[in-house]
Scaffold this active site. Structure first.
Site, PDB file in Angstrom:
ATOM      1  NE  ARG A  88     -36.367  48.676   8.609  1.00 12.19           N
ATOM      2  CZ  ARG A  88     -37.278  48.121   7.511  1.00 12.19           C
ATOM      3  NH1 ARG A  88     -38.184  47.598   7.823  1.00 12.19           N
ATOM      4  NH2 ARG A  88     -36.631  47.993   6.021  1.00 12.19           N
ATOM      5  NE  ARG A 105     -36.351  40.810   6.811  1.00  6.05           N
ATOM      6  CZ  ARG A 105     -36.684  41.835   6.530  1.00  6.05           C
ATOM      7  NH1 ARG A 105     -36.277  42.954   6.219  1.00  6.05           N
ATOM      8  NH2 ARG A 105     -38.238  42.219   6.623  1.00  6.05           N
ATOM      9  CG  ASN A 115     -38.530  39.008   4.322  1.00  4.88           C
ATOM     10  OD1 ASN A 115     -39.588  39.046   5.255  1.00  4.88           O
ATOM     11  ND2 ASN A 115     -38.536  40.382   3.688  1.00  4.88           N
ATOM     12  CG  HIS A 118     -43.209  43.998   9.674  1.00  4.88           C
ATOM     13  ND1 HIS A 118     -43.363  44.634   8.460  1.00  4.88           N
ATOM     14  CD2 HIS A 118     -43.639  44.776  10.508  1.00  4.88           C
ATOM     15  CE1 HIS A 118     -43.874  45.820   8.614  1.00  4.88           C
ATOM     16  NE2 HIS A 118     -44.083  46.154  10.004  1.00  4.88           N
TER      17      HIS A 118
HETATM   18  P1  GDP Z   1     -39.416  45.388   4.757  1.00  4.45           P
HETATM   19  O1  GDP Z   1     -39.477  46.706   5.472  1.00  4.45           O
HETATM   20  O2  GDP Z   1     -37.805  45.224   4.916  1.00  4.45           O
HETATM   21  O3  GDP Z   1     -40.173  44.213   5.390  1.00  4.45           O
HETATM   22  O4  GDP Z   1     -39.632  45.518   3.131  1.00  4.45           O
HETATM   23  P2  GDP Z   1     -40.722  46.342   2.450  1.00  4.45           P
HETATM   24  O5  GDP Z   1     -41.462  47.077   3.330  1.00  4.45           O
HETATM   25  O6  GDP Z   1     -40.042  46.778   1.129  1.00  4.45           O
HETATM   26  O7  GDP Z   1     -41.646  45.198   1.982  1.00  4.45           O
HETATM   27  C1  GDP Z   1     -42.819  44.412   2.699  1.00  4.45           C
HETATM   28  C2  GDP Z   1     -42.402  43.019   2.475  1.00  4.45           C
HETATM   29  O8  GDP Z   1     -42.943  42.750   1.249  1.00  4.45           O
HETATM   30  C3  GDP Z   1     -41.115  42.401   2.649  1.00  4.45           C
HETATM   31  O9  GDP Z   1     -40.656  42.324   3.866  1.00  4.45           O
HETATM   32  C4  GDP Z   1     -41.475  41.044   1.767  1.00  4.45           C
HETATM   33  O10 GDP Z   1     -41.846  40.223   2.489  1.00  4.45           O
HETATM   34  C5  GDP Z   1     -42.183  41.515   0.638  1.00  4.45           C
HETATM   35  N1  GDP Z   1     -41.386  42.119  -0.551  1.00  4.45           N
HETATM   36  C6  GDP Z   1     -40.749  43.128  -0.695  1.00  4.45           C
HETATM   37  N2  GDP Z   1     -40.360  43.460  -1.837  1.00  4.45           N
HETATM   38  C7  GDP Z   1     -40.660  42.161  -2.381  1.00  4.45           C
HETATM   39  C8  GDP Z   1     -40.330  41.790  -3.979  1.00  4.45           C
HETATM   40  O11 GDP Z   1     -39.717  42.616  -4.802  1.00  4.45           O
HETATM   41  N3  GDP Z   1     -40.960  40.574  -4.213  1.00  4.45           N
HETATM   42  C9  GDP Z   1     -41.617  39.770  -3.194  1.00  4.45           C
HETATM   43  N4  GDP Z   1     -42.145  38.640  -3.839  1.00  4.45           N
HETATM   44  N5  GDP Z   1     -42.005  40.373  -1.999  1.00  4.45           N
HETATM   45  C10 GDP Z   1     -41.355  41.349  -1.579  1.00  4.45           C
END
Ligand code: GDP
Length: 141
Positions: A88, A105, A115, A118
C-alpha cells in the site's frame, strides 16, 4: 522470526497500455517482494463487478468496472514480511494528486480512477482477492 505475508496486486489496464508492466514489477522486486505467481488476462465487466463488489452502489462503480474490463491486466501474488502494508505504501494514495514522490501511482497514475495499480487493503481482502484470481495449486509452495 520472520513472518511472511501474502498480498495481491493488479497492474491495471491504464498501466498496461502505458507499457509500465516491467517498471512496476521491477519496483516490487527492488522493494523486497517475492513474486509467487503472475498472469496477464482480460476480465469481463461482470467479473470486475464481482471483484469490486464492496464498491457496488458507489457513484464510480459502473465507470470503475468498465475501466477494469477495458483491456489486459496483470495479476500477481506477492510475498514478504508486512507485504500488505508495504505494498500500500509503495502504491501511493488512491488519488495520484495526493501520492508521494517515489510511489507507483505518482509515477504512472493518470487520475483517481485510472490509477495504475490495485493492492489488497487487509488480510481478509488479500485472501479473497488471491483466491479470486489464483487456484490453490498455483499458490501451493
Ligand atoms: P484503493 O484501495 O486505493 O485502490 O482505493 P479504493 O478501494 O477506495 O477504490 C478502488 C478503486 O476505485 C480505486 O483504486 C480507483 O480506481 C477507483 N476509485 C476510488 N475512488 C474513486 C472516485 O472517487 N472516483 C472514481 N472515478 N474512481 C474511484
Amino acid at each position: 522470526m520472520k513472518t511472511l505475508q501474502r498480498t495481491f496486486t493488479i497492474i491495471k489496464p491504464d498501466a498496461v497500455r502505458k507499457n509500465a508492466i516491467g517498471d512496476i514489477i521491477e519496483q516490487f522486486e527492488k522493494n523486497g517482494f517475492h513474486i509467487l505467481c503472475l498472469k496477464m488476462l482480460e476480465i469481463s465487466k461482470h467479473q470486475a463487478e464481482q471483484f469490486y463488489a464492496v464498491h457496488a452502489g458507489k457513484s464510480f462503480f459502473d465507470s470503475l468496472t468498465g475501466f477494469m474490463s477495458s483491456g489486459p491486466i496483470v495479476v500477481l501474488a506477492l510475498e514478504k514480511e508486512n507485504a500488505i502494508a508495504d505494498l500500500r505504501k509503495l502504491m501511493g494514495a488512491t488519488n495520484p494528486a495526493q501520492a508521494e514522490e517515489g510511489t507507483i501511482r505518482k509515477k504512472w497514475a493518470t487520475n483517481i480512477e485510472h490509477n495504475a495499480i490495485h493492492g489488497s487493503d487487509g488480510d481478509d481482502t488479500a485472501r479473497f482477492e488471491l483466491s479470486y484470481f489464483f487456484a490453490g495449486y498455483e499458490l501451493a509452495q
